[in-house]
Scaffold this active site. Structure first.
Site, PDB file in Angstrom:
ATOM      1  N   PRO A 375      42.883  49.646  36.045  1.00  0.00           N
ATOM      2  CA  PRO A 375      42.070  48.658  35.326  1.00  0.00           C
ATOM      3  C   PRO A 375      40.885  48.230  36.192  1.00  0.00           C
ATOM      4  O   PRO A 375      41.045  47.968  37.384  1.00  0.00           O
ATOM      5  CB  PRO A 375      43.030  47.472  35.118  1.00  0.00           C
ATOM      6  N   GLU A 376      39.716  48.176  35.587  1.00  0.00           N
ATOM      7  CA  GLU A 376      38.487  47.741  36.272  1.00  0.00           C
ATOM      8  C   GLU A 376      38.096  46.391  35.684  1.00  0.00           C
ATOM      9  O   GLU A 376      37.650  46.306  34.542  1.00  0.00           O
ATOM     10  CB  GLU A 376      37.361  48.754  36.042  1.00  0.00           C
ATOM     11  N   VAL A 377      38.246  45.337  36.485  1.00  0.00           N
ATOM     12  CA  VAL A 377      38.093  43.969  36.004  1.00  0.00           C
ATOM     13  C   VAL A 377      36.630  43.528  36.005  1.00  0.00           C
ATOM     14  O   VAL A 377      35.928  43.716  36.994  1.00  0.00           O
ATOM     15  CB  VAL A 377      38.891  43.021  36.929  1.00  0.00           C
TER      16      VAL A 377
END
Ligand SMILES: [Zn+2]
Length: 414
Positions: A375-377
């Site tokens: 996941p890339e926040v």
């Protein structure tokens, strides 16, 4: 004397140039896509917006990378000139409001002192605090070092579960969460910490959380790359440091240093063999202490699912990273559930941007049979050092995704 002075100025400005980053916008279309891929910039922890005629990439580049971009003939626009200063200034401006907003947040977790983010010392303090408070109920172990970095720092892991002090892997499936392979991505670290606080604080009152902790062993490695993180803390104590790699000589990108050899060395773009580049892959797979530590730790466990938190892009990548093929029939069902509330986009990095070689997710699946996602926040505007007002919002956006991941193990066995 004059010469010495001049030399000093030259050395200083070179150092300064290397530490200076700008946010650059590139319009990607059929005519320049190949050229951009050839530059091997760090594309995965950036934002890309799809449009009908092509994609818009927004990525932070060093002065040297900008020079290479110029030489390649690809046209671009600088949208934030001095990115570190921009981030640090924004953090300072928003800090007080962010603290006020957190008064009734329902968690004991506080903002850190590096522009709202935890320092290396605060990472350790928070791990110790959680262990002290919830260790009494045997919900968390004390921190354990899974290895030392090139500069002698420990990489810490804690386990959260019911009967945390006991090994229950025969009856409870194991799931892992990591953050900060990349030193300039503290939003991932805070997101993982928030989740640790959340499950410990809600274990007794929330049936869903209780069910997970009673039936899973969750492992957390919130700071995979403490040397790089400490370096950013040193150069930019108020946040905004943009060093990405570890601190072994000129630095290696830990997320390009995983095996197997055939992926690390895959014949396409997606990592660099130039030690100066931000995606430098190292001399061989697992040449680095950080990746060795993860590999050795995983070898002692029976982990089924793993999330590697990064920033930014509001996206979840699933494997493969080195080619545009969906690696497991579980990728789509899992990622669809993970993103049902936060509405992140998803895909393989090759499909979304470019292939990546030597990345963690590919190794987890290929060599360990562990489904692992990234996941890339945060959005491009959040960037690497989002406003402190955004820290808890982004973390909350990912609580359900983290719970879903722990629950999804049941589906793997169907
Ligand atoms: Zn990253």
């Amino acid at each position: 004397m004059y010469r010495l002075l001049l030399l000093g100025v030259v050395v200083f400005s070179c150092l300064f140039a290397e530490n200076r980053y700008s946010m650059v916008e590139i319009y990607v279309h059929e005519g320049n896509a190949e050229k951009i891929a050839d530059l091997s910039f760090s594309m995965e922890c950036t934002a890309h917006q799809h449009s009908r005629n092509g994609d818009i990439l927004r990525l932070p580049l060093t002065a040297n990378e900008m020079k290479r971009l110029q030489q390649s003939g690809v046209s671009y626009k600088v949208i934030i000139d001095d990115l570190s200063s921009f981030y640090a200034k924004r953090s300072q401006e928003d800090l007080e409001e962010a603290r006020n907003e957190l008064r009734d947040s329902g968690t004991e977790m506080k903002l850190g002192s590096m522009g709202g983010y935890f320092t290396v010392e605060e990472v350790i303090e928070n791990l110790d605090y959680l262990s002290e408070k919830y260790g009494k109920k045997d919900l968390i172990t004390i921190k354990k070092s899974i290895g030392k970095t090139a500069n002698g720092r420990d990489i810490y892991m804690v386990k959260i579960s019911d009967n945390a002090s006991q090994d229950e892997q025969k009856t409870e499936a194991q799931v892992m969460y990591t953050a900060a392979h990349h030193a300039c991505e503290p939003a991932g670290l805070m997101t993982v910490f928030y989740f640790m606080y959340y499950i410990l604080e809600n274990y007794e009152t929330d049936k869903r959380v209780r069910n997970i902790l009673d039936n899973r062993e969750l492992f957390f490695i919130p700071l995979v790359n403490p040397d790089g993180y400490a370096y950013n803390q040193e150069t930019n104590p108020n946040g905004g440091g943009l060093w990405r790699k570890n601190r072994n000589k000129t630095g290696v990108d830990p997320n390009r240093n995983y095996g197997p050899m055939k992926y690390w060395n895959f014949k396409n773009k997606g990592s660099s063999d130039d030690p100066e580049d931000s995606t430098y892959r190292g001399t061989q797979p697992f040449s680095e202490k950080e990746t060795q530590a993860i590999r050795n730790f995983v070898a002692t466990k029976n982990i089924r699912l793993n999330l590697n938190y990064h920033a930014f892009g509001n996206v979840v990548y699933y494997p493969w990273a080195h080619k545009d093929v969906i690696a497991s029939p579980h990728c789509l069902p899992l990622v669809e559930r993970m993103t049902r509330f936060n509405d992140y986009s998803y895909g393989s990095s090759d499909k979304m941007i470019y292939p990546i070689r030597g990345d963690a997710d590919d190794w987890f699946l290929e060599e360990q049979n562990i489904l692992s996602l990234t996941p890339e926040v945060g959005s491009w505007w959040d960037g690497f050092w989002p406003s402190p007002k955004r820290i808890f919002k982004m973390a909350k956006e990912n609580v359900d995704a983290n719970l879903v991941t722990a629950e999804y193990v049941d589906e793997l066995d169907k």
